[in-house]
Design an enzyme around this catalytic site. Structure first.
Site, PDB file in Angstrom:
ATOM      1  N   LYS A  78       0.848  -1.194   0.000  1.00 38.49           N
ATOM      2  CA  LYS A  78       0.000   0.000   0.000  1.00 38.49           C
ATOM      3  C   LYS A  78       0.882   1.242   0.000  1.00 38.49           C
ATOM      4  CE  LYS A  78      -4.067   1.801   2.536  1.00 38.49           C
ATOM      5  NZ  LYS A  78      -5.006   1.511   3.650  1.00 38.49           N
ATOM      6  N   SER A 153      -9.907   1.377   2.707  1.00 39.77           N
ATOM      7  CA  SER A 153      -9.091   2.195   1.851  1.00 39.77           C
ATOM      8  C   SER A 153      -8.010   1.420   1.098  1.00 39.77           C
ATOM      9  CB  SER A 153      -8.383   3.269   2.693  1.00 39.77           C
ATOM     10  OG  SER A 153      -7.496   2.680   3.628  1.00 39.77           O
ATOM     11  N   SER A 177     -10.077  -1.217   6.869  1.00 42.00           N
ATOM     12  CA  SER A 177      -9.535  -0.955   5.540  1.00 42.00           C
ATOM     13  C   SER A 177      -8.804  -2.129   4.907  1.00 42.00           C
ATOM     14  CB  SER A 177      -8.604   0.261   5.572  1.00 42.00           C
ATOM     15  OG  SER A 177      -9.337   1.437   5.784  1.00 42.00           O
TER      16      SER A 177
END
Length: 478
Positions: A78, A153, A177
């Site tokens: 990420k 996310s 997330s």
């Protein structure tokens, strides 16, 4: 090599010499070339760097050295994890062009384990969102249906695994997330116990809630990935100095004798197809020998409210550092104060600004006790309620997400509707306990449904044990 060749299989093949890391990487890069333009899972693809790394792994094997437990396994990171010499943007214009001078602890541990990082994945800006529609660089699309969101996310990380771009990926989970996008993309996702995985090098959103965890195709792969990045880190003051168990040891043990909790006062809101799969998960565990027990967690329903005071409050503090002086973007102006304001106005997106305003208000004089202080009391109440529940049950089961993947734009005009996506995942962040999402069949429009397994702090072994049983049962679902 198929799209879903597991990380366990790749690592075993590369370590034994029956697979070449460069061939494994080429197969994954070919899939990225084929579909990345459609999916947009990545902010940065590190093809040249990955090829050098894969070649080094093969050279180590040829020289008789063991590259490590993730030898030659392609992983995606990420884009809120610091990587030396590679841009880290948090999908925000305000960090565009910033290149960290160091690797985060998880990045270093993956490199030491022989993994091959293929790229930095897209996310909601500064990890704020549940659909990856808030990225400053454009949304990520769900590989299973590109008209739908991948969740957020960590939507880019979930999509990277679901699309076969990497065998493993890593995201961060502040309110769900990892678990929510895992459910929407049909992969496994784990939020570990707070402090089990180092946050050193993770760009902070809400420091008391953030945790790094893996995405994988299987529970076995997720256990291996979690094993690789867990452990005490003296550079993270919240890191837990406890011995690390073998997370893969109980995956074949079954659930005979375990107590699985059904929360009787769970907030309503899950769609009927999701609720049906949850009931089938309870049935499957009962048939496998577990005992289903009813438990109450009265404070569960207050989680969303408490979270949206605590998380924005911490975000308003953490994001104060992005002022045009120390990182990335600067918009020049006549005075220093004008430069601060112009930079932050141009650099942050709407959702980040909304949460900074919410957090600043909650922390302001005259409102601190009325809002932030009460939210902290609810957090303590929730920890007490879950502790009582775990005296009666070894794990708890809930939906991971109230619905299957939803169409783009269907919730963007209503922030509260978007926040409800994390109803079932937020409590584990407030208590610091581990949780994971396991694919368990499909629901509406033949899209995947995820079941969430929750466990007490440091209860990852039993959590993975139950998840492995659900994975076996899911293979027989109609």
């Amino acid at each position: 090599m198929g799209d879903e060749t597991t990380a366990v299989e790749i690592a075993a093949g590369v370590r034994s010499g029956t697979l070449k890391a460069v061939d494994v990487l080429d197969a994954h890069l070919a899939r990225i070339d084929d579909r990345e333009g459609e999916i947009h899972a990545f902010n940065t693809v590190m093809a040249d760097r990955a090829r050098e790394r894969a070649a080094a792994v093969d050279e180590a094997v040829a020289a008789g050295h063991d590259p490590g437990p993730l030898a030659g396994v392609p992983v995606a990171l990420k884009d809120n994890m610091c990587t030396r010499g590679v841009p880290t943007t948090c999908s925000s214009k305000i960090l565009e062009g910033w290149i960290p001078p160091y690797d985060g602890t998880v990045v270093s541990m993956l490199d030491a384990a022989g993994a091959v990082a293929v790229g930095k994945t897209n996310l909601d800006e500064f990890a704020m969102g549940s659909s990856t529609e808030n990225s400053a660089f454009g949304p990520t699309r769900n590989p299973l249906d590109t008209t739908r969101v991948p969740g957020g996310s960590s939507g880019g990380s979930a999509a990277a695994v679901a699309a076969g771009f990497s065998a493993l990926s890593f995201g961060s989970d502040t309110g769900g997330s990892i678990r929510q996008p895992a459910a929407l993309c049909g992969v496994v996702g784990i939020k570990p116990t707070y402090g089990r995985v180092s946050r050193y090098g993770l760009v902070a959103f809400a420091s008391s809630l953030d945790q790094i965890g893996p995405f994988a195709h299987t529970v076995g792969d997720a256990a291996l990935a979690l094993q690789t990045v867990s452990g005490h880190d003296p550079r993270d003051s919240t890191s837990i100095p406890e011995p690390l168990p073998d997370y893969s040891a109980l995956l074949e043990a079954g659930v005979e004798g375990l107590r699985v909790g059904r929360i009787t006062d769970l907030p309503e809101g899950a769609d009927p197809d999701v609720q049906q799969r949850l009931e089938q998960a309870f049935d499957a565990l009962r048939e496998a020998g577990a005992t289903i027990v009813d438990v109450e967690v009265p404070a569960f329903g207050y989680g969303l409210t408490a979270y949206y005071l605590i998380a924005p409050a911490e975000a308003s503090s953490n994001l104060a550092r992005y002022d045009g002086v120390r990182y990335g973007m600067r918009v020049d102006a006549a005075t220093t104060d004008a430069m601060y304001m112009a930079t932050r106005a141009a650099g942050f997106g709407d959702e980040v600004k909304r949460r900074i305003l919410l957090g600043t208000y909650a922390l302001s004089a005259g409102y601190y006790d009325a809002y932030y202080g009460k939210a902290l009391k609810i957090r303590r109440l929730m920890a007490r309620d879950f502790a009582v529940a775990y005296e009666q049950a070894d794990v708890l089961l809930t939906p991971s997400s109230p619905s299957v993947a939803f169409p783009f734009g269907s919730k963007t005009a209503d922030p509260f509707a978007m926040y409800l996506c994390d109803t079932y995942t937020i409590p584990a962040n407030l208590t610091g306990d581990p949780g994971m999402s396991v694919p368990f069949g499909t629901g509406a429009d033949d899209l995947p449904v995820g079941v969430q397994v929750l466990a007490p702090a440091l209860g990852e072994p039993v959590m993975l044990q139950v998840a492995a049983e659900l994975e076996r049962a899911a293979g027989g679902l109609a």
